[in-house]
Design an enzyme around this catalytic site. Sequence first.
Site, PDB file in Angstrom:
ATOM      1  N   ASP A 105       0.815  -1.218   0.000  1.00 17.62           N
ATOM      2  CA  ASP A 105       0.000   0.000   0.000  1.00 17.62           C
ATOM      3  C   ASP A 105       0.849   1.269   0.000  1.00 17.62           C
ATOM      4  O   ASP A 105       0.318   2.378   0.090  1.00 17.62           O
ATOM      5  CB  ASP A 105      -0.955   0.003   1.193  1.00 17.62           C
ATOM      6  CG  ASP A 105      -0.215   0.020   2.529  1.00 17.62           C
ATOM      7  OD1 ASP A 105       1.037  -0.112   2.519  1.00 17.62           O
ATOM      8  OD2 ASP A 105      -0.876   0.161   3.571  1.00 17.62           O
ATOM      9  N   ALA A 158      14.053  25.356 -15.553  1.00 12.18           N
ATOM     10  CA  ALA A 158      15.087  26.210 -16.169  1.00 12.18           C
ATOM     11  C   ALA A 158      14.480  27.426 -16.868  1.00 12.18           C
ATOM     12  O   ALA A 158      15.160  28.090 -17.647  1.00 12.18           O
ATOM     13  CB  ALA A 158      15.960  25.412 -17.145  1.00 12.18           C
ATOM     14  N   HIS A 182      17.703  27.276   0.239  1.00 16.49           N
ATOM     15  CA  HIS A 182      17.104  28.299  -0.616  1.00 16.49           C
ATOM     16  C   HIS A 182      17.051  29.644   0.080  1.00 16.49           C
ATOM     17  O   HIS A 182      17.225  30.685  -0.555  1.00 16.49           O
ATOM     18  CB  HIS A 182      15.699  27.857  -1.036  1.00 16.49           C
ATOM     19  CG  HIS A 182      15.028  28.790  -1.991  1.00 16.49           C
ATOM     20  ND1 HIS A 182      15.549  29.063  -3.240  1.00 16.49           N
ATOM     21  CD2 HIS A 182      13.893  29.528  -1.877  1.00 16.49           C
ATOM     22  CE1 HIS A 182      14.743  29.924  -3.861  1.00 16.49           C
ATOM     23  NE2 HIS A 182      13.733  30.220  -3.059  1.00 16.49           N
ATOM     24  N   LYS A 189      13.013  40.010 -12.849  1.00 18.30           N
ATOM     25  CA  LYS A 189      12.174  38.941 -13.374  1.00 18.30           C
ATOM     26  C   LYS A 189      10.717  39.224 -13.057  1.00 18.30           C
ATOM     27  O   LYS A 189      10.381  39.643 -11.948  1.00 18.30           O
ATOM     28  CB  LYS A 189      12.586  37.597 -12.751  1.00 18.30           C
ATOM     29  CG  LYS A 189      11.761  36.419 -13.240  1.00 18.30           C
ATOM     30  CD  LYS A 189      12.214  35.109 -12.581  1.00 18.30           C
ATOM     31  CE  LYS A 189      11.716  34.990 -11.157  1.00 18.30           C
ATOM     32  NZ  LYS A 189      11.993  33.662 -10.576  1.00 18.30           N
TER      33      LYS A 189
END
Length: 320
Positions: free
Chosen positions: A41, A230, A134, A198
């Site tokens: 499972d 990317a 990050h 951006k």
Amino acid sequence: MEGNARDIRLYSGTANPELSKAIAKCLGMELGHVKVERFPDGEVFVQYKDNLRNADMFIIQPTCYPTNENLMELLIMLDAARRASAARITAVIPYYGYARQDRKDRPRVPITSKLVANLLTTAGANRVLAMDLHCQQIQGFFDIPVDHLYAAPVFMQYLRDVIRVDEETVIVSPDSGSVKMAHSYADKLNCGFAVIAKRRVNATTVESSHLVGEVDGRVCVIADDLTSTAGTLCAAAELLTRKGASKVYAIVSHSLLTDKARTNLLNSPIEQLITTNSVPNTCHIEGKLKVLCIAPLLAEAIRRIHNGESVSTLFRDPEP
């Protein structure tokens, strides 16, 4: 290896066994014996085959795709080690998943990277060894010690020896979130520096609109911590090419490349994407992907943690 009274033990999850083997080889050791299986499972079952009592354990498992599977496996490995009376358990997480969800930037959303930190600690981790998180503030989400490594020394050696960067080279941040990282590379490599603004059009499309910095006739190196499609890298590379850049390279610590990333990179002006083996690289991009090994860096950090030595000297980049 010189050690203290506790035995050092290395164990690998199933997320990136090749990296784990390379780390063990650098330390002159073998990986410990652990059974990791799935019930029909989908439940994860873990059993260590070695005596762990009073051991200094290092469990190597990036939480990359499939993220939830690998995270759950790591939690169960930590719990099993804690219940086996290991003296200290270090979670070695070359790539920390859910790191992008580090703040409430919209109403009624979670801070999942904090939740993951809580889960790791509750499961039994006494220490975390990670690379290129990050966001730096993720270290503060833990109430246990965190050793944060950087892939920069590995990248800078390659940039100096192979790409032959010099004062005419420009290190480029593809968005505002990577400015500090790119600026650090530029300072240490004595290169120029540029920033791209951006704009995200939708969930899967980004647009690089404005460039601050001089790139005409110069080699550019885009620096970022991770990429999956990317899209940001390719949009930045196209803008740099339009502005007169002679060549464009990219360095990314964690390449979570999808099939869409392969298509984007093959159609982009990026000469080479330089990355690490923090996660398995299953996306084959003819002539455009260079994978650098971080096993020696992680192995040295593990050795120093075990021996109670300073890890901060690993943050320094190699001399040119």
